[in-house]
Design a protein around this motif. Structure first.
Motif, PDB file in Angstrom:
ATOM      1  N   LEU A   1       0.857  -1.186   0.000  1.00 55.68           N
ATOM      2  CA  LEU A   1       0.000   0.000   0.000  1.00 55.68           C
ATOM      3  C   LEU A   1       0.890   1.231   0.000  1.00 55.68           C
ATOM      4  N   SER A   2       0.698   2.094  -0.995  1.00 55.24           N
ATOM      5  CA  SER A   2       1.582   3.257  -1.131  1.00 55.24           C
ATOM      6  C   SER A   2       0.798   4.558  -1.212  1.00 55.24           C
ATOM      7  N   PHE A   3      -0.349   4.621  -0.545  1.00 57.64           N
ATOM      8  CA  PHE A   3      -1.130   5.847  -0.562  1.00 57.64           C
ATOM      9  C   PHE A   3      -0.491   6.894   0.349  1.00 57.64           C
ATOM     10  N   THR A   4      -0.618   8.148  -0.067  1.00 61.08           N
ATOM     11  CA  THR A   4      -0.087   9.248   0.739  1.00 61.08           C
ATOM     12  C   THR A   4      -0.906   9.396   2.020  1.00 61.08           C
ATOM     13  N   THR A   5      -0.205   9.510   3.123  1.00 62.29           N
ATOM     14  CA  THR A   5      -0.880   9.666   4.419  1.00 62.29           C
ATOM     15  C   THR A   5      -1.165  11.145   4.637  1.00 62.29           C
ATOM     16  N   VAL A   6      -2.305  11.570   4.150  1.00 64.18           N
ATOM     17  CA  VAL A   6      -2.726  12.970   4.284  1.00 64.18           C
ATOM     18  C   VAL A   6      -4.098  12.972   4.929  1.00 64.18           C
ATOM     19  N   TYR A   7      -4.244  13.777   5.962  1.00 64.19           N
ATOM     20  CA  TYR A   7      -5.521  13.885   6.645  1.00 64.19           C
ATOM     21  C   TYR A   7      -6.141  15.242   6.314  1.00 64.19           C
ATOM     22  N   PRO A   8      -7.328  15.244   5.739  1.00 62.34           N
ATOM     23  CA  PRO A   8      -7.955  16.523   5.376  1.00 62.34           C
ATOM     24  C   PRO A   8      -8.324  17.312   6.618  1.00 62.34           C
ATOM     25  N   PRO A   9      -8.231  18.630   6.563  1.00 64.49           N
ATOM     26  CA  PRO A   9      -8.669  19.440   7.708  1.00 64.49           C
ATOM     27  C   PRO A   9     -10.164  19.300   7.922  1.00 64.49           C
ATOM     28  N   VAL A  10     -10.558  19.337   9.164  1.00 60.09           N
ATOM     29  CA  VAL A  10     -11.957  19.142   9.519  1.00 60.09           C
ATOM     30  C   VAL A  10     -12.697  20.471   9.458  1.00 60.09           C
ATOM     31  N   ALA A  11     -13.757  20.526   8.654  1.00 63.25           N
ATOM     32  CA  ALA A  11     -14.564  21.741   8.574  1.00 63.25           C
ATOM     33  C   ALA A  11     -15.403  21.890   9.836  1.00 63.25           C
ATOM     34  N   LEU A  12     -15.801  23.098  10.118  1.00 64.61           N
ATOM     35  CA  LEU A  12     -16.650  23.351  11.276  1.00 64.61           C
ATOM     36  C   LEU A  12     -18.027  22.731  11.051  1.00 64.61           C
ATOM     37  N   PRO A  13     -18.708  22.288  12.128  1.00 61.80           N
ATOM     38  CA  PRO A  13     -20.045  21.696  11.953  1.00 61.80           C
ATOM     39  C   PRO A  13     -21.025  22.615  11.238  1.00 61.80           C
ATOM     40  N   SER A  14     -20.885  23.927  11.446  1.00 62.41           N
ATOM     41  CA  SER A  14     -21.831  24.857  10.833  1.00 62.41           C
ATOM     42  C   SER A  14     -21.721  24.882   9.313  1.00 62.41           C
ATOM     43  N   THR A  15     -20.570  24.506   8.767  1.00 61.79           N
ATOM     44  CA  THR A  15     -20.390  24.528   7.312  1.00 61.79           C
ATOM     45  C   THR A  15     -20.894  23.253   6.641  1.00 61.79           C
ATOM     46  N   LEU A  16     -21.224  22.229   7.437  1.00 62.42           N
ATOM     47  CA  LEU A  16     -21.655  20.970   6.842  1.00 62.42           C
ATOM     48  C   LEU A  16     -22.943  21.143   6.053  1.00 62.42           C
ATOM     49  N   LEU A  17     -23.830  22.035   6.514  1.00 62.62           N
ATOM     50  CA  LEU A  17     -25.103  22.242   5.830  1.00 62.62           C
ATOM     51  C   LEU A  17     -24.899  22.832   4.439  1.00 62.62           C
ATOM     52  N   GLU A  18     -23.762  23.493   4.210  1.00 60.77           N
ATOM     53  CA  GLU A  18     -23.482  24.087   2.906  1.00 60.77           C
ATOM     54  C   GLU A  18     -22.678  23.164   2.007  1.00 60.77           C
ATOM     55  N   ARG A  19     -22.129  22.087   2.550  1.00 52.79           N
ATOM     56  CA  ARG A  19     -21.210  21.248   1.787  1.00 52.79           C
ATOM     57  C   ARG A  19     -21.779  19.880   1.440  1.00 52.79           C
ATOM     58  N   ARG A  20     -22.919  19.537   2.013  1.00 55.16           N
ATOM     59  CA  ARG A  20     -23.496  18.217   1.738  1.00 55.16           C
ATOM     60  C   ARG A  20     -24.609  18.342   0.713  1.00 55.16           C
ATOM     61  N   PRO A  21     -24.476  17.685  -0.463  1.00 55.15           N
ATOM     62  CA  PRO A  21     -25.538  17.802  -1.471  1.00 55.15           C
ATOM     63  C   PRO A  21     -26.852  17.151  -1.048  1.00 55.15           C
ATOM     64  N   ASP A  22     -26.792  16.099  -0.225  1.00 53.46           N
ATOM     65  CA  ASP A  22     -28.044  15.475   0.199  1.00 53.46           C
ATOM     66  C   ASP A  22     -28.829  16.390   1.133  1.00 53.46           C
ATOM     67  N   ILE A  23     -28.114  17.182   1.940  1.00 50.94           N
ATOM     68  CA  ILE A  23     -28.797  18.163   2.795  1.00 50.94           C
ATOM     69  C   ILE A  23     -29.423  19.249   1.938  1.00 50.94           C
ATOM     70  N   ALA A  24     -28.707  19.708   0.910  1.00 54.51           N
ATOM     71  CA  ALA A  24     -29.255  20.727   0.014  1.00 54.51           C
ATOM     72  C   ALA A  24     -30.493  20.208  -0.711  1.00 54.51           C
ATOM     73  N   ALA A  25     -30.473  18.950  -1.138  1.00 59.24           N
ATOM     74  CA  ALA A  25     -31.640  18.377  -1.816  1.00 59.24           C
ATOM     75  C   ALA A  25     -32.835  18.304  -0.870  1.00 59.24           C
ATOM     76  N   ALA A  26     -32.600  17.927   0.395  1.00 61.18           N
ATOM     77  CA  ALA A  26     -33.697  17.862   1.367  1.00 61.18           C
ATOM     78  C   ALA A  26     -34.276  19.246   1.632  1.00 61.18           C
ATOM     79  N   GLU A  27     -33.419  20.262   1.680  1.00 67.33           N
ATOM     80  CA  GLU A  27     -33.909  21.629   1.906  1.00 67.33           C
ATOM     81  C   GLU A  27     -34.718  22.123   0.718  1.00 67.33           C
ATOM     82  N   ARG A  28     -34.311  21.783  -0.502  1.00 69.08           N
ATOM     83  CA  ARG A  28     -35.062  22.198  -1.687  1.00 69.08           C
ATOM     84  C   ARG A  28     -36.429  21.504  -1.742  1.00 69.08           C
ATOM     85  N   ARG A  29     -36.505  20.258  -1.277  1.00 73.53           N
ATOM     86  CA  ARG A  29     -37.813  19.594  -1.202  1.00 73.53           C
ATOM     87  C   ARG A  29     -38.724  20.307  -0.205  1.00 73.53           C
TER      88      ARG A  29
END
Length: 541
Positions: free
Chosen positions: A281-309
């Motif tokens: 296994l030769s994958f790069t060990t990179v950990y993405p920075p964690v976004a704030l919980p408040s930004t999750l509502l803007e970054r999840r497409p399934d949440i956006a679809a539920a809001e549009r419904r």
């Protein structure tokens, strides 16, 4: 004289008042004021572990997030899947259809104009009823006519406008669903590829152990031939060898099946698809920075679809309310008709015009039931929206926990492998020197093999956990990518009659057909990728 002079002014005042009343009534929106649910969100994530919180201005995850794993083969496969995957292209076509449905709904705001022409010729029988002998009445009759008609429904109660807004919000929902499907495809392909490489690493461990076990069989056979070891040692060594070979065969079977799954994701027949194996296994060990919980509502497409419904359900209430008010339509028709082609004369003209207002008086509670149903449906979508948000938070917390725990587990498995390999080497040395029996060697070999396989599996799961974490954060998607505005949601203009075979791309969704999608033999990985413009509207009402 004074009364006569006031009469025009009074007429103008009444006309102005009537026009103002019409404008006021036509702008009457009966939908309730839309207020999306405001959640009280935590300040930070509970299972952050090795992650670091990102500042609000940080771009936590890139759109091509899989490149963070540092594998060129995976990058190529992801690009190929984004262009050629048939399920994703079907989602894009559904988005295109939703835009056309929005255009159909909006067309009802305009007057509906129709035109036609017709002609006929009739011959009667000379012996028809009531035609006496010697009658000179006509036996032939011809008729030609041309006409035009217009029908218009003034949208006094905004029923059509609300249906149009619902259709536009449905377009945005489809765009969010497409983004969710694209993210799922990206994550599934990355996860399958990581699992494939994990199986490669396990296969390499089994092959290395098989070589060691073959050498052990030779040692036991030499000791047996020298009468310094029993035949049971040879049997134990051979049993260990054959069992490990069977396990290695099973791993290769799993790898082939995983390779077939990847082939389908990139639109290629499994029989013509192959990924060269690797040993580690030769994958790069990179950990993405964690976004704030408040930004999750803007970054999840399934949440956006539920809001549009939820927004669509809010507009549906306005449509149901409009059913309680008069339904008004205007219609007009004009044309010419004659028994020949001499139509261009007022004498042969015909016309009709009229207005109609229908007010439902009694329908047995039909309208009330529909209104209550729409209110209930709105509350249902609100509950579904809250459930979607909670599920998203659970996915993030689960992924953070897995990444944190698996990092610790990998370190522990490394220590176990080191100890097991030392034990295996010492027991084989003792056995060769005649200081222990072969059963101790078998136990040490089994422990070493299990420890090495457990390490590879933990490493594979750790990489996959990072993939799932990125997916839980939305994979670099942003709500700003939803199509917004008349020009991006509507595929063409009301008076456009050309270039209708293919609507322009919107919201980062392209429906342009790639010829390579029909090639299931090679997948055409080097084919040029079509240009996909992104709409970055930020407001969605």
């Amino acid at each position: 004289m004074t009364g006569a002079s006031q009469r025009p002014g009074g007429l103008r005042a009444r006309l102005a008042l009537s026009a103002a009343l019409c404008v006021l009534v036509s702008g009457c929106d009966l939908a309730p004021r839309y207020k999306p649910a405001k959640f009280v969100l935590p300040d930070n994530w509970g299972g952050s572990g090795v992650m670091k919180p990102a500042n609000p201005a940080d771009d936590a995850v890139r759109a091509d997030w899989w490149t963070m794993l540092g594998d060129p083969e995976l990058d190529r496969l992801e690009e190929q899947a984004m262009r050629l995957n048939p399920d994703l292209q079907a989602q894009a076509e559904q988005f295109l259809q939703s835009r056309d449905l929005a255009m159909e709904t909006r067309s009802q705001l305009y007057p509906q104009l129709n035109g036609g022409a017709g002609g006929e010729k009739y011959k009667g029988s000379a012996h028809r009823l009531w035609r006496g002998a010697g009658s000179t009445g006509p036996m032939y009759m011809s008729s030609e006519q041309y006409w035009a008609s217009a029908t218009w429904e003034p949208d006094f109660w905004s029923a059509i406008r609300n249906r149009t807004r619902m259709a536009k919000q449905g377009v945005q929902e489809r765009a969010a669903q497409f983004a969710s499907a694209r993210l799922s495809l990206q994550a599934e392909l990355a996860s399958d590829y990581v699992m494939l490489r994990g199986l490669d690493a396990q296969d390499a461990v089994y092959k290395d152990s098989i070589k060691s076990y073959q050498a052990a069989v030779e040692i036991t056979q030499l000791r047996l031939s020298g009468a310094i070891a029993p035949g049971m040692d040879v049997s134990r060594a051979q049993a260990q060898l054959y069992a490990t070979q069977a396990q290695e065969t099973d791993i290769r079977t799993q790898r082939d099946i995983m390779e077939h799954a990847i082939a389908v994701l990139v639109n290629q027949a499994p029989a013509t698809f192959h990924i060269a194996p690797v040993n580690t296994l030769s994958f790069t060990t990179v950990y993405p920075p964690v976004a704030l919980p408040s930004t999750l509502l803007e970054r999840r497409p399934d949440i956006a679809a539920a809001e549009r419904r939820m927004a669509q359900a809010n507009r549906a209430i306005g449509v149901s309310r409009a059913a309680f008010y008069p339904h008004v339509t205007f219609n007009a028709m004009t044309g010419f008709m004659d028994n020949g082609f001499d139509l261009a004369s007022l004498y042969n003209a015909m016309y009709q015009f009229g207005a109609q207002a229908v007010l439902p008086l009694f329908q047995g509670g039909l309208r009330r039931a529909d209104l209550q149903r729409t209110w209930s449906h709105y509350r249902e979508t609100e509950d579904s929206y809250r459930s979607t948000v909670l599920d998203a938070f659970q996915e993030v917390e689960d992924s953070l926990t897995r990444v944190n725990r698996l990092k610790t587990q990998v370190g522990q498995d490394h220590s176990a492998v080191d100890a097991a390999l030392r034990t295996q080497g010492m027991t084989m040395a003792l056995y060769t020197g005649g200081l222990t029996n072969y059963l101790d060697v078998v136990v040490a070999q089994v422990a070493a093999l299990n420890a090495r396989i457990a390490l590879v599996q933990a490493q594979t799961r750790e990489v996959d956990a990072r993939v799932q974490l990125i997916r839980a954060f939305g994979g670099g998607w942003s709500r700003a990518q939803l199509p917004a505005g008349e020009g991006t949601i509507m595929p063409f203009k009301a008076l456009q009659y050309e270039n209708l075979h293919q609507a322009p791309a919107a919201g980062g969704i392209s429906t342009q057909t790639d010829p390579a999608s029909l090639d299931l033999a090679s997948g055409a990985p080097d084919a040029p990728k079509p240009s996909i413009p992104l709409d970055t509207g930020a407001t969605h009402r």
